[in-house]
Design a protein around this motif. Structure first.
Motif, PDB file in Angstrom:
ATOM      1  N   GLY A  93       0.838  -1.152   0.079  1.00  0.00           N
ATOM      2  CA  GLY A  93      -0.136  -0.010   0.126  1.00  0.00           C
ATOM      3  C   GLY A  93       0.963   1.299   0.003  1.00  0.00           C
ATOM      4  O   GLY A  93       1.700   1.306  -0.961  1.00  0.00           O
ATOM      5  N   LEU A  94       0.604   2.235   0.987  1.00  0.00           N
ATOM      6  CA  LEU A  94       1.414   3.335   1.005  1.00  0.00           C
ATOM      7  C   LEU A  94       2.346   3.221   1.942  1.00  0.00           C
ATOM      8  O   LEU A  94       2.272   3.162   3.415  1.00  0.00           O
ATOM      9  CB  LEU A  94       0.551   4.567   1.419  1.00  0.00           C
ATOM     10  N   HIS A  95       3.544   2.606   1.752  1.00  0.00           N
ATOM     11  CA  HIS A  95       4.719   2.434   2.568  1.00  0.00           C
ATOM     12  C   HIS A  95       4.200   1.371   3.755  1.00  0.00           C
ATOM     13  O   HIS A  95       4.935   1.323   4.861  1.00  0.00           O
ATOM     14  CB  HIS A  95       5.250   3.585   3.236  1.00  0.00           C
ATOM     15  N   VAL A  96       3.395   0.253   3.397  1.00  0.00           N
ATOM     16  CA  VAL A  96       2.990  -0.599   4.274  1.00  0.00           C
ATOM     17  C   VAL A  96       2.771  -1.929   3.534  1.00  0.00           C
ATOM     18  O   VAL A  96       2.432  -2.070   2.361  1.00  0.00           O
ATOM     19  CB  VAL A  96       1.779  -0.642   5.272  1.00  0.00           C
ATOM     20  N   TRP A  97       2.988  -3.340   4.001  1.00  0.00           N
ATOM     21  CA  TRP A  97       2.881  -4.589   3.155  1.00  0.00           C
ATOM     22  C   TRP A  97       1.547  -4.996   3.641  1.00  0.00           C
ATOM     23  O   TRP A  97       0.697  -4.704   4.608  1.00  0.00           O
ATOM     24  CB  TRP A  97       3.990  -5.399   3.627  1.00  0.00           C
ATOM     25  N   LEU A  98       0.844  -5.394   2.631  1.00  0.00           N
ATOM     26  CA  LEU A  98      -0.473  -6.084   2.622  1.00  0.00           C
ATOM     27  C   LEU A  98      -0.495  -7.687   2.518  1.00  0.00           C
ATOM     28  O   LEU A  98       0.178  -8.308   1.745  1.00  0.00           O
ATOM     29  CB  LEU A  98      -1.495  -5.354   1.800  1.00  0.00           C
ATOM     30  N   GLY A  99      -1.578  -8.284   2.890  1.00  0.00           N
ATOM     31  CA  GLY A  99      -1.916  -9.382   2.774  1.00  0.00           C
ATOM     32  C   GLY A  99      -2.942 -10.113   1.642  1.00  0.00           C
ATOM     33  O   GLY A  99      -3.413 -11.093   1.928  1.00  0.00           O
ATOM     34  N   ARG A 100      -3.296  -9.054   0.833  1.00  0.00           N
ATOM     35  CA  ARG A 100      -4.408  -9.275  -0.255  1.00  0.00           C
ATOM     36  C   ARG A 100      -4.206 -10.275  -1.177  1.00  0.00           C
ATOM     37  O   ARG A 100      -4.994 -11.056  -1.918  1.00  0.00           O
ATOM     38  CB  ARG A 100      -4.854  -8.024  -0.776  1.00  0.00           C
ATOM     39  N   GLU A 101      -2.774 -10.468  -1.667  1.00  0.00           N
ATOM     40  CA  GLU A 101      -2.139 -11.370  -2.579  1.00  0.00           C
ATOM     41  C   GLU A 101      -1.216 -12.309  -2.049  1.00  0.00           C
ATOM     42  O   GLU A 101      -0.297 -11.966  -1.477  1.00  0.00           O
ATOM     43  CB  GLU A 101      -2.072 -10.619  -3.729  1.00  0.00           C
ATOM     44  N   TYR A 102      -1.455 -13.422  -2.355  1.00  0.00           N
ATOM     45  CA  TYR A 102      -0.548 -14.646  -1.908  1.00  0.00           C
ATOM     46  C   TYR A 102       0.580 -15.101  -2.843  1.00  0.00           C
ATOM     47  O   TYR A 102       0.213 -15.211  -4.280  1.00  0.00           O
ATOM     48  CB  TYR A 102      -1.368 -15.988  -1.238  1.00  0.00           C
ATOM     49  N   THR A 103       1.765 -14.941  -2.324  1.00  0.00           N
ATOM     50  CA  THR A 103       2.853 -15.667  -3.392  1.00  0.00           C
ATOM     51  C   THR A 103       3.673 -16.417  -2.554  1.00  0.00           C
ATOM     52  O   THR A 103       3.944 -15.879  -1.113  1.00  0.00           O
ATOM     53  CB  THR A 103       3.770 -14.585  -4.035  1.00  0.00           C
ATOM     54  N   PRO A 104       4.251 -17.564  -2.656  1.00  0.00           N
ATOM     55  CA  PRO A 104       5.205 -18.422  -1.796  1.00  0.00           C
ATOM     56  C   PRO A 104       6.479 -17.639  -1.317  1.00  0.00           C
ATOM     57  O   PRO A 104       6.895 -18.093  -0.219  1.00  0.00           O
ATOM     58  CB  PRO A 104       5.603 -19.601  -2.699  1.00  0.00           C
ATOM     59  N   GLU A 105       6.834 -16.794  -1.951  1.00  0.00           N
ATOM     60  CA  GLU A 105       7.703 -15.885  -1.793  1.00  0.00           C
ATOM     61  C   GLU A 105       7.548 -14.455  -2.039  1.00  0.00           C
ATOM     62  O   GLU A 105       7.169 -14.066  -3.029  1.00  0.00           O
ATOM     63  CB  GLU A 105       9.102 -16.170  -2.650  1.00  0.00           C
ATOM     64  N   ARG A 106       7.764 -13.587  -1.167  1.00  0.00           N
ATOM     65  CA  ARG A 106       7.556 -12.004  -1.386  1.00  0.00           C
ATOM     66  C   ARG A 106       8.730 -11.338  -2.019  1.00  0.00           C
ATOM     67  O   ARG A 106       9.820 -11.577  -1.298  1.00  0.00           O
ATOM     68  CB  ARG A 106       7.024 -11.518  -0.060  1.00  0.00           C
ATOM     69  N   ALA A 107       8.708 -10.547  -3.006  1.00  0.00           N
ATOM     70  CA  ALA A 107       9.869  -9.997  -3.525  1.00  0.00           C
ATOM     71  C   ALA A 107       9.923  -8.642  -3.253  1.00  0.00           C
ATOM     72  O   ALA A 107       8.779  -7.780  -3.164  1.00  0.00           O
ATOM     73  CB  ALA A 107       9.807 -10.192  -4.972  1.00  0.00           C
ATOM     74  N   TYR A 108      11.115  -8.087  -3.041  1.00  0.00           N
ATOM     75  CA  TYR A 108      11.173  -6.593  -2.983  1.00  0.00           C
ATOM     76  C   TYR A 108      11.361  -5.805  -4.143  1.00  0.00           C
ATOM     77  O   TYR A 108      10.876  -4.914  -4.391  1.00  0.00           O
ATOM     78  CB  TYR A 108      12.350  -6.238  -1.928  1.00  0.00           C
ATOM     79  N   SER A 109      11.680  -6.601  -5.114  1.00  0.00           N
ATOM     80  CA  SER A 109      11.602  -6.018  -6.543  1.00  0.00           C
ATOM     81  C   SER A 109      12.043  -6.886  -7.527  1.00  0.00           C
ATOM     82  O   SER A 109      12.828  -8.093  -7.040  1.00  0.00           O
ATOM     83  CB  SER A 109      12.551  -4.909  -6.742  1.00  0.00           C
ATOM     84  N   ALA A 110      11.824  -6.948  -8.863  1.00  0.00           N
ATOM     85  CA  ALA A 110      12.180  -7.982  -9.842  1.00  0.00           C
ATOM     86  C   ALA A 110      13.686  -8.496  -9.734  1.00  0.00           C
ATOM     87  O   ALA A 110      13.976  -9.634  -9.852  1.00  0.00           O
ATOM     88  CB  ALA A 110      11.990  -7.674 -11.125  1.00  0.00           C
TER      89      ALA A 110
END
Length: 391
Positions: free
Chosen positions: A312-329
């Motif tokens: 969101g706005l400088h916070v992380w959210l839990g609306r979408e699931y991925t097995p690994e969360r990435a900071y950037s590509a």
């Protein structure tokens, strides 16, 4: 469970008195420490998250410490989940775990070398604090709106294509700016001057790319906007408009050798201070009977961005699931998520390697966890254990 004698929140009038007395007793210059002795690369080697003295120079936030609420024993199901959460945290180099349910502490424990008084190197959890300050600043008229171009606040970019990047694009980490050089941003004598050197590499708004220098630019812009309005700067604004109104205690902010807040990292605070910030979000911007941050801003922070539904706005959210969360590509660091979050409305602050504030409004939970850096730390484990037990 470690228990402590705790009482109630400090009254708003007492907070105001505390702030006034603090300002009179201590000038801004006296609040700085080690301006002539900044952190070196050697200081980073082998540092624990508790070695806050290595992060120099710093600025002292006076604070207006409120007493913490009295603890309560959890029911049997939640107690079992708390024990499992504690065990998981310990397995992943945990040093502190604090859980509030319905605003009441139900668990507080600390590892070796840590205590209720300990502050830690909370890393990027500071970014979410900057987002809260933006909500206050927009309400105060210091900042116009989320969609203002940053060039209106950073003169160096007033006539530059980078000046058209909006504050929203920066707060959602979709600025289009090149990844920052980690070491340069940490050790530059003037991190604002260093950050404005970033080049644009993609269309703003098109791609999520987590970037320390972007938060530094946001902090730089807010600092200048506050000065232009005669409201001091980010550090004094943080204390008077956020830290004291929610009842947080003395803290320190890591600054550059020129005394400017870094913004992207460096808030040295206790778990209880972080818990009050989490509770502020859970209570839609209210604390001590006052609307400290507009409720509409809390809602905006928790709205998935176009470039990344997990942010969101400088916070992380839990609306979408991925097995690994990435900071950037292009960033090789990935955060494990063994399963989707049980609470879809979770909002959380991410400090590198396992520093977290989790807020689960639908389950009335606020969780603060700190530990040594562990890249195998599973982000879903603790909040899911507690969410399922709190249902």
């Amino acid at each position: 469970m470690t228990k402590h004698k705790m009482t109630r929140w400090l009254a708003p009038a007492a907070l105001a008195l505390c702030l006034a007395e603090g300002a009179a007793a201590q000038s801004a210059d006296e609040r700085y420490s080690d301006l002539d002795n900044p952190m070196t690369p050697a200081d980073m080697q082998g540092a624990s998250v508790l070695d806050v003295e290595r992060y120099r120079p710093t600025y002292a936030i006076k604070g207006c410490a409120a007493d913490f609420p009295d603890p309560a024993d959890p029911n049997a199901e939640l107690a079992e989940a708390l024990a499992k959460a504690q065990a998981f945290s310990d397995e992943h180099k945990g040093l502190g775990l604090l859980v509030l349910h319905g605003g009441v502490p139900v668990h507080e424990s600390y590892g070796e070398g840590a205590s209720t008084a300990s502050t830690s190197a909370s890393a990027s959890m500071m970014k979410s604090v900057i987002a809260l300050l933006y909500g206050i600043a927009i309400h105060d008229g210091v900042i116009g709106s989320l969609d203002d171009p940053v060039g209106g606040y950073i003169a160096e970019w007033a006539d530059d294509p980078r000046g058209a990047i909006t504050l929203r694009q920066m707060l959602t980490m979709s600025s289009g700016l090149a990844p920052s050089d980690f070491m340069k941003i940490i050790f530059a004598p003037d991190i604002g001057a260093e950050a404005v050197k970033l080049e644009m590499v993609s269309e703003p708004g098109s791609e999520f790319s987590y970037n320390n220098a972007v938060t530094n630019l946001l902090t730089f812009a807010l600092d200048r906007a506050l000065a232009a309005k005669g409201k001091g700067g980010v550090l004094s604004y943080l204390e008077s408009e956020l830290w004291c109104p929610i009842g947080n205690g003395p803290a320190r902010v890591w600054v550059d050798p020129g005394g400017k807040a870094r913004g992207y990292a460096g808030m040295q605070a206790t778990l209880r201070d972080w818990a009050r910030i989490g509770e502020l979000i859970r209570n839609r911007g209210r604390a001590n009977g006052e609307q400290v941050v507009p409720a509409s801003w809390i809602e905006a922070m928790a709205t998935p961005s176009q470039a990344n539904a997990q942010y969101g706005l400088h916070v992380w959210l839990g609306r979408e699931y991925t097995p690994e969360r990435a900071y950037s590509a292009g960033n090789p660091v990935k955060v494990p998520h063994s399963e989707p979050f049980a609470a879809q409305d979770i909002v959380y602050f991410d400090g590198f390697g396992g520093q977290r504030v989790y807020v689960l409004p639908s389950h009335e939970l606020t969780v603060v966890r700190i530990g040594e850096v562990d890249l195998t730390y599973d982000d879903a484990r603790i909040p899911n254990l507690l969410a399922r037990a709190a249902d």
